[in-house]
Design a protein around this motif. Structure first.
Motif, PDB file in Angstrom:
ATOM      1  N   GLY A 803      12.022  -4.322   0.264  1.00 50.51           N
ATOM      2  CA  GLY A 803      12.168  -3.076  -0.721  1.00 50.51           C
ATOM      3  C   GLY A 803      11.550  -3.559  -2.073  1.00 50.51           C
ATOM      4  O   GLY A 803      11.515  -2.600  -2.764  1.00 50.51           O
ATOM      5  N   ILE A 804      10.757  -4.626  -2.149  1.00 52.80           N
ATOM      6  CA  ILE A 804      10.140  -4.976  -3.456  1.00 52.80           C
ATOM      7  C   ILE A 804       8.652  -4.785  -3.197  1.00 52.80           C
ATOM      8  O   ILE A 804       8.085  -5.309  -2.265  1.00 52.80           O
ATOM      9  N   ILE A 805       7.807  -4.141  -3.957  1.00 51.79           N
ATOM     10  CA  ILE A 805       6.464  -3.955  -3.845  1.00 51.79           C
ATOM     11  C   ILE A 805       5.693  -5.069  -4.578  1.00 51.79           C
ATOM     12  O   ILE A 805       5.946  -5.192  -5.974  1.00 51.79           O
ATOM     13  N   TYR A 806       4.824  -5.874  -3.964  1.00 53.68           N
ATOM     14  CA  TYR A 806       4.317  -6.865  -4.888  1.00 53.68           C
ATOM     15  C   TYR A 806       2.659  -6.592  -4.732  1.00 53.68           C
ATOM     16  O   TYR A 806       2.220  -6.056  -3.786  1.00 53.68           O
ATOM     17  N   VAL A 807       2.155  -7.018  -5.989  1.00 57.19           N
ATOM     18  CA  VAL A 807       0.682  -6.711  -6.278  1.00 57.19           C
ATOM     19  C   VAL A 807       0.279  -8.372  -6.551  1.00 57.19           C
ATOM     20  O   VAL A 807       0.760  -9.145  -7.346  1.00 57.19           O
ATOM     21  N   GLY A 808      -0.973  -8.788  -5.718  1.00 58.70           N
ATOM     22  CA  GLY A 808      -1.519  -9.983  -5.543  1.00 58.70           C
ATOM     23  C   GLY A 808      -2.909  -9.746  -5.868  1.00 58.70           C
ATOM     24  O   GLY A 808      -3.850  -9.819  -5.008  1.00 58.70           O
ATOM     25  N   GLY A 809      -3.213  -9.779  -7.106  1.00 63.00           N
ATOM     26  CA  GLY A 809      -4.934  -9.556  -7.494  1.00 63.00           C
ATOM     27  C   GLY A 809      -4.894  -8.350  -7.602  1.00 63.00           C
ATOM     28  O   GLY A 809      -4.425  -7.288  -7.031  1.00 63.00           O
ATOM     29  N   ALA A 810      -6.124  -7.599  -8.191  1.00 57.02           N
ATOM     30  CA  ALA A 810      -6.569  -6.468  -8.294  1.00 57.02           C
ATOM     31  C   ALA A 810      -8.018  -6.139  -9.053  1.00 57.02           C
ATOM     32  O   ALA A 810      -8.420  -7.289  -9.583  1.00 57.02           O
ATOM     33  N   SER A 811      -8.784  -5.184  -8.497  1.00 52.85           N
ATOM     34  CA  SER A 811     -10.017  -4.957  -9.341  1.00 52.85           C
ATOM     35  C   SER A 811      -9.717  -4.194 -10.702  1.00 52.85           C
ATOM     36  O   SER A 811      -8.696  -3.740 -10.791  1.00 52.85           O
ATOM     37  N   ASP A 812     -10.973  -4.469 -11.470  1.00 55.29           N
ATOM     38  CA  ASP A 812     -10.960  -3.714 -12.897  1.00 55.29           C
ATOM     39  C   ASP A 812     -12.152  -3.278 -13.019  1.00 55.29           C
ATOM     40  O   ASP A 812     -13.099  -3.719 -12.398  1.00 55.29           O
ATOM     41  N   ARG A 848      -6.738  -5.538   1.228  1.00 52.56           N
ATOM     42  CA  ARG A 848      -5.296  -5.264   1.393  1.00 52.56           C
ATOM     43  C   ARG A 848      -4.437  -6.551   1.297  1.00 52.56           C
ATOM     44  O   ARG A 848      -4.844  -7.574   1.498  1.00 52.56           O
ATOM     45  N   GLY A 849      -3.099  -6.195   0.928  1.00 52.90           N
ATOM     46  CA  GLY A 849      -1.955  -7.076   0.891  1.00 52.90           C
ATOM     47  C   GLY A 849      -1.172  -6.888   2.055  1.00 52.90           C
ATOM     48  O   GLY A 849      -0.757  -5.658   2.354  1.00 52.90           O
ATOM     49  N   LEU A 850      -0.788  -7.622   3.029  1.00 50.65           N
ATOM     50  CA  LEU A 850       0.184  -7.338   4.157  1.00 50.65           C
ATOM     51  C   LEU A 850       1.240  -7.969   4.273  1.00 50.65           C
ATOM     52  O   LEU A 850       1.414  -9.400   3.865  1.00 50.65           O
ATOM     53  N   ASN A 851       2.524  -7.726   4.571  1.00 51.76           N
ATOM     54  CA  ASN A 851       3.913  -8.376   4.851  1.00 51.76           C
ATOM     55  C   ASN A 851       3.800  -8.935   6.261  1.00 51.76           C
ATOM     56  O   ASN A 851       3.559  -8.369   7.154  1.00 51.76           O
ATOM     57  N   PHE A 852       3.560 -10.071   6.521  1.00 50.85           N
ATOM     58  CA  PHE A 852       3.453 -10.974   7.653  1.00 50.85           C
ATOM     59  C   PHE A 852       4.647 -11.957   7.584  1.00 50.85           C
ATOM     60  O   PHE A 852       4.568 -12.937   7.013  1.00 50.85           O
ATOM     61  N   ASN A 853       5.710 -11.587   8.391  1.00 48.82           N
ATOM     62  CA  ASN A 853       6.877 -12.320   8.293  1.00 48.82           C
ATOM     63  C   ASN A 853       7.513 -12.717   7.010  1.00 48.82           C
ATOM     64  O   ASN A 853       7.841 -13.910   6.804  1.00 48.82           O
ATOM     65  N   GLY A 854       7.573 -11.849   6.219  1.00 46.72           N
ATOM     66  CA  GLY A 854       8.113 -11.884   4.805  1.00 46.72           C
ATOM     67  C   GLY A 854       7.455 -12.680   3.904  1.00 46.72           C
ATOM     68  O   GLY A 854       7.854 -12.880   2.793  1.00 46.72           O
ATOM     69  N   LEU A 855       6.106 -12.812   4.065  1.00 50.16           N
ATOM     70  CA  LEU A 855       5.134 -13.277   3.104  1.00 50.16           C
ATOM     71  C   LEU A 855       4.257 -12.394   2.956  1.00 50.16           C
ATOM     72  O   LEU A 855       3.859 -11.313   3.613  1.00 50.16           O
ATOM     73  N   MET A 856       3.398 -12.446   1.675  1.00 44.92           N
ATOM     74  CA  MET A 856       2.389 -11.512   1.269  1.00 44.92           C
ATOM     75  C   MET A 856       1.237 -12.261   1.598  1.00 44.92           C
ATOM     76  O   MET A 856       0.911 -13.362   0.927  1.00 44.92           O
ATOM     77  N   TYR A 857       0.409 -11.707   2.594  1.00 41.19           N
ATOM     78  CA  TYR A 857      -0.995 -12.189   3.156  1.00 41.19           C
ATOM     79  C   TYR A 857      -2.028 -11.296   1.988  1.00 41.19           C
ATOM     80  O   TYR A 857      -2.060 -10.233   2.447  1.00 41.19           O
ATOM     81  N   VAL A 858      -2.691 -11.688   1.338  1.00 40.33           N
ATOM     82  CA  VAL A 858      -3.863 -11.344   0.510  1.00 40.33           C
ATOM     83  C   VAL A 858      -5.218 -11.674   1.440  1.00 40.33           C
ATOM     84  O   VAL A 858      -5.444 -12.743   1.458  1.00 40.33           O
ATOM     85  N   MET A 859      -5.744 -10.607   2.067  1.00 43.78           N
ATOM     86  CA  MET A 859      -6.839 -10.825   2.759  1.00 43.78           C
ATOM     87  C   MET A 859      -8.380 -10.855   2.233  1.00 43.78           C
ATOM     88  O   MET A 859      -9.149  -9.754   2.009  1.00 43.78           O
ATOM     89  N   GLY A 860      -8.658 -11.896   1.895  1.00 44.18           N
ATOM     90  CA  GLY A 860     -10.264 -12.089   1.502  1.00 44.18           C
ATOM     91  C   GLY A 860     -10.572 -11.151   0.248  1.00 44.18           C
ATOM     92  O   GLY A 860      -9.829 -11.098  -0.452  1.00 44.18           O
ATOM     93  N   GLY A 861     -11.834 -10.356   0.617  1.00 41.04           N
ATOM     94  CA  GLY A 861     -12.039  -9.358  -0.370  1.00 41.04           C
ATOM     95  C   GLY A 861     -12.733  -9.923  -1.502  1.00 41.04           C
ATOM     96  O   GLY A 861     -13.013 -11.182  -1.784  1.00 41.04           O
ATOM     97  N   GLY A 862     -12.922  -9.207  -2.495  1.00 41.40           N
ATOM     98  CA  GLY A 862     -13.352  -9.647  -4.012  1.00 41.40           C
ATOM     99  C   GLY A 862     -14.911  -9.100  -4.189  1.00 41.40           C
ATOM    100  O   GLY A 862     -15.515  -9.136  -2.957  1.00 41.40           O
ATOM    101  N   ARG A 863     -15.393  -9.099  -5.019  1.00 39.41           N
ATOM    102  CA  ARG A 863     -16.807  -8.718  -5.314  1.00 39.41           C
ATOM    103  C   ARG A 863     -17.449  -9.582  -6.056  1.00 39.41           C
ATOM    104  O   ARG A 863     -18.660  -9.791  -5.729  1.00 39.41           O
ATOM    105  N   VAL A 864     -16.846 -10.239  -7.091  1.00 40.83           N
ATOM    106  CA  VAL A 864     -17.825 -11.227  -7.909  1.00 40.83           C
ATOM    107  C   VAL A 864     -17.744 -12.759  -7.297  1.00 40.83           C
ATOM    108  O   VAL A 864     -16.781 -13.219  -6.796  1.00 40.83           O
ATOM    109  N   ALA A 865     -19.098 -13.122  -7.356  1.00 36.77           N
ATOM    110  CA  ALA A 865     -19.260 -14.458  -6.540  1.00 36.77           C
ATOM    111  C   ALA A 865     -18.180 -15.511  -7.018  1.00 36.77           C
ATOM    112  O   ALA A 865     -17.997 -15.537  -8.344  1.00 36.77           O
TER     113      ALA A 865
END
Length: 994
Positions: A803-812, A848-865
């Motif tokens: 029930g809680i939404i988590y944010v892990g990283g973001a673009s700006d 994307r961030g994914l709920n996998f078995n109660g953990l937040m999986y942040v899947m690769g991504g990003g733009r800057v080297a």
């Protein structure tokens, strides 16, 4: 109803009895073949799934006594002794003859314990269910009575256990926080009722995860038979059951029939909203006016909303006479625990099975009823069909027999080293019935006993899944099984069932046998396991050390519940014996990953720092290429059919390359299909999409987006139905946050509402608004603006856990370019508040961030080297720490990805490692045993610390070495292992693209 019964009965001449049985059976079979018994003992059937109109039935409205405030810390309450020791016999639907200890109701090998032990070892399948993470001694006998009626529930920080006739509260390491507290002390403020000094047990504890509150109840009466029977109920004022205070209530069982005792009370929580709000604590009782006089069943709906605030409360009640219920009793209401909430206005559901009129009768039906409540206009409440409240549906199940031998003797379970048998109480469904809604697929899960090879045994655990999607009872179960652990010869009874948030199932129960002491065990299955089987086998929570030699009553019930702290651990409480009639209880915690098989772990001083190995079963592999390269599409897993979808996106960065289509990946055939639908417009890039349910139908809803090369954005909302392959644009409910140029930021579904966090004002700035979309609200009223994010975020990895939404990283957007950040925080939709969490160690975004078995999986991504990356960063909400999971192969960003939450993650397409080239390749993460699955408190530890060097403990953990690793060790600290630094790869810097 509790208490021992040690009476004797007459002896039988065995040969005469056997001859008589064969004779009667022969006559019965002959008559059955002629149809003589086709309807003699049938449960009368109501119209299937009909629901009576409001105002067509006549409910009772009973004013509850209270509330009385209990504002004292429970540790400060004086001990008030329970009733004096007294013997009472169990109460059954049909009068049962008193039985002597039974010596013939056991399997053919029971007289040869050594041979049977050998056969059990041969038959027993290889277990894959891990041992318990923790067990500890529960509450013991303070009433000189039998049985314990072992019951309890787990909250975020406490385990509350209730037995006959007192309460004990533990922390989640097994340390006693308060108690024992007798019910006579706890309910002493309810003056004018027997709750003050005549509490008699049949306790029930319920944690309400929506309100973060507790409910405790037992029944009270001066004597039986008698004329004053009450149910005593406490609802906690705060989440703290020890010192946070309680609101106390009492209700007379049946004011119109004051001589009716309400036996075997069972509770459930239901909150489906709607108008009128289907928001109640349900409870059900069996009615008896004497030890052998069954008077029917009574069902109640308590005003949950008022009780949670300490307000005056009325109960809505219906009484079904003995004739009305046919052969059934012990109704159980469905309890809402985790998953998505029921669709708005969904009525409560109540199940029952028959208590056979004769031992050995074959039963094939489950009786299902709806309970519609209206606390504003109580007369509009209805239960079942017609004035006698017949079932809304009859569900045909595989044949079973009540767990009772000849003469309907339920004292049939053998034990090691004694002729004393134990009571199954095996003629009723066992609490709880669990309701779960997973992205629109609604199910009920239930258990009871089945006596195999009647009358010889053993007793098996029968379990069911019923698909009730759309509020429709099915004709037959979706799943059912008699669980015998590969026919190992043990007797299994007193089951209780639970599900975690991902649909994984466990059942806890008692076991015993001629060469085995009574013990507590559990078995389970993952949601993706083959149906109709507890495919993960059996674990031993507590191995018994003695038999109960001077009493037959056992348990009366057990309880298994999912831990709301992570919704992946399970807790079970059950009885064990130490000889004679002395009973004890044991409480245990386990999951599908494990963390050591020791049943009684002790605190250890410090963790090790040795890198450990990833389970070999969790791996990435290549999937089939998509039909076309695709970037900036949204990936969505659709639970109703188990397929993975990509919605929209574009095939290149040139104008006109927008992809107005849906691609479907079918795991069953391992193939892609382009669906026939054409989506509503060309604003297909960077949409926000998720699965929401309206009127029982799940669909994919998508918000916003832009066209390739454009700097404008749409506010449009559309839904896509994968079953019908149709898309529908909503009218009157455009996203207010678009404002012509803003794309959605992070997005997630919580409680069947869709949330957009932040956004990208194209080539201008990130934004910080949070918007909530309720698909069930009226046209023009579906959007609500919530609080703001602490900073502007866009393209943010976001997911919902508990029930809680988590944010892990973001673009700006800084200096005219899109950059990656480590911005991390949480958002609680219920309280509309922002929380602080540990920052993700790696800057990223455009993933994307994914709920996998109660953990937040942040899947690769990003733009800057050195991004784009293939690193999978993992956040554990229970420990507020980050680690890593196995990396996928090809670094990428802006790609569609999603998970089924337990054992698979799918990703495809996106920009390649150069940040420019669109991909069509697919990768699939497969983790058959549902790892990694963390626990917030892994073992009975003195402390729980978080460092950057120690190995996580008692969980499948994650690390960041070149070959990411995981462990399942049993040390004291749950921490994340060191992360490696990826090697930068040279690449051109692409210009910003919306």
């Amino acid at each position: 109803m509790k208490k021992k019964s040690t009476s004797k009965s007459a002896f039988f001449n065995l040969r005469i009895l056997i001859a008589s049985v064969f004779c009667v059976v022969g006559i019965f079979v002959a008559m059955l073949s002629m149809g003589a018994f086709s309807s003699a003992f049938a449960q009368r059937q109501g119209p299937k799934n009909n629901q009576d109109a409001p105002g067509t039935q006549t409910p009772d409205v009973v004013r509850m006594v209270g509330p009385v405030r209990l504002d004292r810390d429970l540790r400060d309450l004086p001990w008030v002794a329970p009733k004096a020791e007294h013997d009472e016999q169990p109460l059954y639907r049909h009068p049962r003859p008193k039985q002597p200890p039974q010596t013939s109701s056991e399997s053919a090998t029971a007289g040869l314990p050594q041979v049977q032990s050998l056969l059990q070892n041969i038959w027993r399948p290889t277990p894959t269910m891990p041992g318990p993470l923790l067990t500890f001694e529960g509450h013991n006998n303070t009433c000189s009575c039998v049985p314990p009626d072992s019951d309890g529930d787990v909250g975020p920080n406490h385990y509350v256990e209730a037995v006959n006739e007192s309460i004990k509260i533990f922390d989640k390491n097994g340390v006693t926080l308060s108690g024992p507290t007798s019910y006579n002390s706890f309910f002493s403020g309810l003056t004018g009722t027997p709750c003050t000094n005549a509490n008699d047990g049949d306790p029930f504890v319920l944690y309400d995860p929506i309100a973060d509150r507790w409910l405790i109840s037992d029944f009270a009466f001066p004597s039986f038979p008698g004329s004053s029977f009450w149910q005593c109920i406490g609802v906690s004022q705060t989440p703290n059951p020890v010192s946070g205070g309680w609101f106390l209530y009492a209700i007379q069982v049946d004011p119109a029939n004051p001589t009716f005792l309400g036996d075997y009370p069972k509770f459930a929580m239901w909150n489906a909203g709607g108008s009128p709000a289907q928001n109640a604590y349900f409870f059900t009782v069996n009615l008896f006016s004497g030890p052998t006089t069954f008077n029917g069943v009574r069902v109640f709906a308590l005003d949950r909303a008022s009780m949670l605030t300490g307000g005056p409360a009325n109960a809505i009640g219906f009484t079904l006479s003995a004739a009305d219920v046919g052969l059934s009793y012990s109704f159980l209401a469905a309890n809402q625990r985790n998953g998505d909430p029921p669709p708005a206005g969904r009525n409560g559901m109540v199940l029952a099975i028959n208590s056979s009129a004769n031992a050995g009768d074959t039963e094939t039906q489950m009786h299902a009823r709806f309970f519609h409540v209206d606390f504003v206009t109580p007369a509009n409440s209805t239960f079942g069909v017609g004035p006698t409240h017949q079932p809304n549906a009859e569900i045909t199940v595989s044949a079973f027999k009540n767990a009772a031998g000849s003469g309907f003797n339920t004292v049939i379970v053998p034990q090691q080293g004694t002729t004393q048998k134990l009571d199954t109480v095996g003629d009723r469904m066992k609490t709880p019935v669990v309701y779960q809604n997973r992205a629109g697929v609604e199910s009920l899960w239930a258990t009871h006993e089945n006596l195999l090879n009647w009358p010889n045994g053993p007793v098996a655990v029968r379990w069911y899944q019923l698909n009730v999607t759309g509020g429709v009872f099915p004709a037959t179960p979706a799943q059912q099984q008699d669980w015998t652990n590969g026919s190992d010869g043990l007797w299994r009874w007193m089951p209780s069932i639970a599900l975690d948030q991902n649909g994984n199932t466990v059942i806890g129960y008692s076991t015993s046998g001629p060469s085995a002491f009574p013990s507590a065990r559990y078995a389970g299955r993952l949601v993706a396991d083959p149906p109709n089987d507890l495919g993960h086998g059996e674990g031993v929570m507590f191995a018994g050390t003695a038999s109960q030699t001077s009493a037959s009553r056992w348990g009366d019930y057990s309880m298994t519940t999912a831990d709301p702290a992570n919704n992946t651990d399970f807790w079970h409480v059950n009885e064990y014996a130490t000889g004679g009639a002395a009973w004890h209880t044991r409480i245990g915690k386990f999951n599908f990953v494990g963390g050591g098989g020791s049943p009684t772990p002790t605190p250890t001083s410090s963790p090790t720092a040795t890198p450990t190995a990833t389970p070999s079963s969790c791996t990435w592999s290549a999937g089939p290429d998509m039909p076309t390269p695709l970037v900036r599409a949204v990936g969505v897993y659709f639970p109703a059919n188990g397929n993975f979808y990509t919605v929209g996106g574009r095939t290149a960065d040139t104008a006109g390359s927008d992809f107005q289509h849906v691609l479907q990946y079918s795991p069953g055939s391992n193939s892609w299909t382009q669906k026939a639908v054409t989506l509503p417009d060309n604003q297909m890039n960077n949409m926000a999409c998720g699965v929401l349910t309206v009127s029982g139908t799940p669909q994919i809803y998508c918000v916003g987006g832009s066209a390739a090369g454009q700097t404008t954005a749409t506010a449009r909302v559309f839904s896509y139905n994968p079953v019908t392959d149709t898309a529908t644009t909503l009218t009157g409910d455009n996203w207010p946050g678009a404002m012509g140029t803003i794309l959605p930021g992070g997005f997630a579904v919580a409680n069947n509402k869709f949330y957009i966090l932040g956004g990208f004002n194209i080539n201008v700035a990130s934004t910080n608004q949070i918007w909530e979309f309720d698909p069930t609200a009226a046209v023009g009223a579906k959007w609500t603006q919530r609080t703001n994010t602490p900073v502007g975020i866009m393209y943010a990895p976001t997911c919902t856990i508990n029930g809680i939404i988590y944010v892990g990283g973001a673009s700006d957007y800084q200096g005219g370019t899109v950059v990656d950040t480590t911005n991390s925080f949480s958002f609680n939709p219920t309280t509309n508040s922002i929380g602080t969490i540990a920052a993700i160690p790696r800057a990223t975004g455009e993933t994307r961030g994914l709920n996998f078995n109660g953990l937040m999986y942040v899947m690769g991504g990003g733009r800057v080297a050195p991004n784009p990356s293939n690193e999978v960063d993992v956040y554990n909400p229970g420990t507020n720490t980050w680690g890593t999971a196995p990396s996928f192969v090809t670094p990428r960003r802006n790609f569609p990805t999603d998970t089924n939450g337990t054992d698979h993650i799918w990703l495809s397409g996106g920009y390649a490692s150069d940040g420019i080239t669109p991909l069509s390749s697919m990768e699939i993460f497969t983790c058959p045993q549902a790892s990694p699955t963390p626990t917030a408190t892994a073992t009975a530890t003195a402390t729980a610390t978080a460092t950057a060097t120690a190995t996580p403990t008692a969980t499948a953990t994650v690390s960041g070495s070149a070959t990411p690793t995981a462990t399942a060790t049993a040390t004291a600290t749950a921490t994340a292992a060191p992360r490696s630094t990826p090697t930068p790869r040279p690449r051109p810097t692409p210009p910003p693209r919306p």
